[in-house]
Design a protein around this motif. Sequence first.
Motif, mmCIF file in Angstrom:
data_model
loop_
_atom_site.group_PDB
_atom_site.id
_atom_site.type_symbol
_atom_site.label_atom_id
_atom_site.label_comp_id
_atom_site.label_asym_id
_atom_site.label_seq_id
_atom_site.Cartn_x
_atom_site.Cartn_y
_atom_site.Cartn_z
ATOM 1 N N SER A 246 64.258 46.004 12.106
ATOM 2 C CA SER A 246 64.442 44.573 12.342
ATOM 3 C C SER A 246 63.958 44.144 13.715
ATOM 4 O O SER A 246 63.850 42.947 14.005
ATOM 5 N N SER A 247 63.644 45.119 14.574
ATOM 6 C CA SER A 247 63.169 44.782 15.921
ATOM 7 C C SER A 247 61.656 44.563 15.887
ATOM 8 O O SER A 247 60.879 45.479 16.055
ATOM 9 N N ILE A 248 61.266 43.322 15.601
ATOM 10 C CA ILE A 248 59.852 42.972 15.505
ATOM 11 C C ILE A 248 59.218 42.931 16.897
ATOM 12 O O ILE A 248 59.793 42.381 17.846
ATOM 13 N N ALA A 249 58.036 43.499 17.018
ATOM 14 C CA ALA A 249 57.338 43.517 18.306
ATOM 15 C C ALA A 249 56.960 42.095 18.718
ATOM 16 O O ALA A 249 56.592 41.259 17.891
ATOM 17 N N THR A 250 57.057 41.812 19.997
ATOM 18 C CA THR A 250 56.682 40.490 20.521
ATOM 19 C C THR A 250 55.461 40.585 21.416
ATOM 20 O O THR A 250 55.146 39.639 22.138
ATOM 21 N N SER A 251 54.794 41.722 21.381
ATOM 22 C CA SER A 251 53.586 41.891 22.190
ATOM 23 C C SER A 251 52.513 42.546 21.335
ATOM 24 O O SER A 251 52.762 42.989 20.217
ATOM 25 N N GLY A 252 51.315 42.594 21.856
ATOM 26 C CA GLY A 252 50.205 43.208 21.146
ATOM 27 C C GLY A 252 48.947 42.377 21.305
ATOM 28 O O GLY A 252 48.984 41.182 21.620
ATOM 29 N N PRO B 284 46.960 46.142 29.175
ATOM 30 C CA PRO B 284 48.180 46.940 29.410
ATOM 31 C C PRO B 284 49.394 46.365 28.690
ATOM 32 O O PRO B 284 49.609 45.147 28.680
ATOM 33 N N SER B 285 50.170 47.255 28.052
ATOM 34 C CA SER B 285 51.415 46.908 27.351
ATOM 35 C C SER B 285 51.189 45.962 26.177
ATOM 36 O O SER B 285 52.118 45.282 25.728
ATOM 37 N N GLN B 286 49.928 45.898 25.685
ATOM 38 C CA GLN B 286 49.614 45.064 24.532
ATOM 39 C C GLN B 286 48.851 45.926 23.521
ATOM 40 O O GLN B 286 47.612 45.935 23.498
ATOM 41 N N PRO B 287 49.543 46.686 22.675
ATOM 42 C CA PRO B 287 48.857 47.586 21.731
ATOM 43 C C PRO B 287 47.859 46.832 20.856
ATOM 44 O O PRO B 287 48.189 45.764 20.315
#
Length: 774
Positions: A273-279, A373-376
């Motif tokens: 349920s923890s949807i990513a907020t980055s990428g 960086p930090s954005q897969p």
Amino acid sequence: MVVSCGLLTENKETVPLKGIEVEVEVKDQVAVVVSTQHYENKEDKAIEAIFVFPLPGDAAVCHFSAKIGQTEIVAEVKEKQQARVEYGDALSSGWQAFLLEESDQSPDIFSLYVGSLPPRESAFIRLEYVTELAVEADRGLRFCLPVVLNPRYLPQGSVGDGVQVTSVPASLVPYSLSFSARISSPRKVLKVDSKCSLEPLQYLNKKKTQAVVKLAAGHKFDRDIELFIYYKNSHQPTAVVEAGKAFATPGTMIGDPVMMLSLYPEFPQEVMSSIATSGEFVFLLDRSGSMDGAPISSARDTLLLLLKSLPVGCYFNVYSFGSSFEPIFKKSRKYNETTMEMAQKKVEEMQADMGGTEILMPLKHIYSQPCIPSQPRQLFVFTDGEVEDIKEVISLVKKNSSSHRCFSFGIGEGASTALITGLAKEGCGHAQFITGADRMQQKVMQSLQFALQPAVKDISVKWDLPKGVSVTPLSPPPTALFKGQRSLIYAQLTGQSSEGTDGCVTVTYTLAGHPFNDKLSFLLQPTEDTGLTVHRLGARTLIRGLETENGEGVKKKVVEVSVQSGVSSSFTSFIAVNKASREAIQRPMLPRRIPRIHVPRRYCCRGGSAGFSVLDIQLDTTGGSRKRKSQSGMDKVKRKHRSRPQSSDTVSLVTVDVPTSAKVKHPDSLLQLVSLQKASGCWELNPALAAALNKTIKELQQPKPPKVNRNVWATVLALVWLQAFRVDAQIEWKLLAQKAVSWLTAQNAPSMTECIMAGNTLLGCSVQKDALGL
């Protein structure tokens, strides 16, 4: 006037292929396919026929034989150049010869050469292959028999090995196709669906674990034959241990037992349920001429949904490609209202007007861009798959697999399975095929949910076997694990043990910082007679892995495994020669180009039409004998390829400029509503929203609770409408609805219950607050 019809030669003579019979045996999660092709030479001269056809990209071709009259000859697997020489020499000597080989550029295209078929003679060609069944989003298993073959687009400056063809309508094909499938599984067979017309499913036992289904009469050759098979409790891990071939040397792959493990990882809901907020989300859209019509229209709608569903604060870009490529932004931009509106406007204007299908160039450009960086990085590729340099494309994705995940979508009939599945496999992502009346949006949004899942890391496989038994993996550890998806692992078991008959395998990984493991125990003794199906699939997996490697000895190892297992590869071919019959040939056979089946599309460019197969005929017009020392039937084909036109043949498409304001109103009410959502997740209270909800702006404003903000009210109305009237398409709007709920929660707005009740009254529904996630 008499009008000739059917698939004809230039001299109005019928093509010698008379019929195709396909029998499929589905064994739980894999399938054995036997195809028999009936050729008949009605001419008074010997002919050489070339039949080019598609197979699944991961198929393992394991048997090839020919029967002429009462004589049957079984082909052997040999190194490709050696097989070609033997084929040419056989024709020079007047012997019947048959050659089956995989395309050098695409592992899902095969060529069958039927050499020196005597006058008034028939030949029955038997081809057998094994393949895995793909897992669908609804937990069904997909079997596909490709019958549509799109000609592969040839990039500028390259030389292909395919056969150039012309086309005729599918309705004029003169040969028949019969198809039947026998299904067996330890689990109950619930149902079998298809987009083709089928006869009713027939169960063969009371437990309903065995069944037979057949293709109804009248198949039009305009689509691939797909079966969607549903078992009870299909997502359970299984292990199949298959005994080696009798009398084969112990210690060899074909002589030892081989096992297939089927794993279905299930992750806890609190983690998922923890949807990513980055990428960084990069969308690569095929705009070649073959995408014109419904494909490009559906792709535009899908990109709209994707743009609205992206998390606030991520980065994104959209690339179009054809004979060239162009990005919307020079580099990926941060997702906000301004950049989203810019992208949306560009997407609404996209047409299938960029010529060919050269995907390699934009991929190289994307990979040349430094990762943020930090954005897969998550790459989404949409294409009808008509490219020729498939192996080079897949190799490039594999080379860059450590820096991104790749999700691929094959659009329409005839999309290359080798390209679509290869991109996803080497890019640690997921592949989807969109055919017939499929809604692209549903499948793409499912993949976006995968992309937003926490990344699975540190995957490893550990074996626990009795003393005296060792294991040799035939496939690497899984590169990607998604909730509800299956992972197949093949391994060779060597040795024996008197201490026990049980083994165990454990797959461990980390997800969102939490360690997980999936453990499966199995019996080392073979559980059933599977006829070397698992061995052949294991060999194919090993061969495909080796073919992507470089260095000395790779080709030698591939040929060794291919010959030993009897499974085709890019470096080997099946060759059969019948020396019992001789038909003297004095002069080179003259080429005849035979039209192939054509599935009409609105526009066509180089590589833009679709069809089923290719037949070329080379006819001996003199009846003499000929010498072939350095020239074989294959040599003639190679020379013909080099002379074929390049991408300058592309047809220019005429585009009509449509005002943006006219494009905003979408005939699909769901997409019309979606198009109005802001990047933050909210909707604005305005006439456009009123029109989307089939109301006037006055009707929307009047029942608004006094203390409620206009945009809060508009957003609640949009959510209530989605839940009440389009719950059937929830997978399409689920992510953007979550974003809207997050926005509402951040507003800390009063009177939410009153707001929802008023929305229900206005829209004539009864949606509960809990259903909205508030």
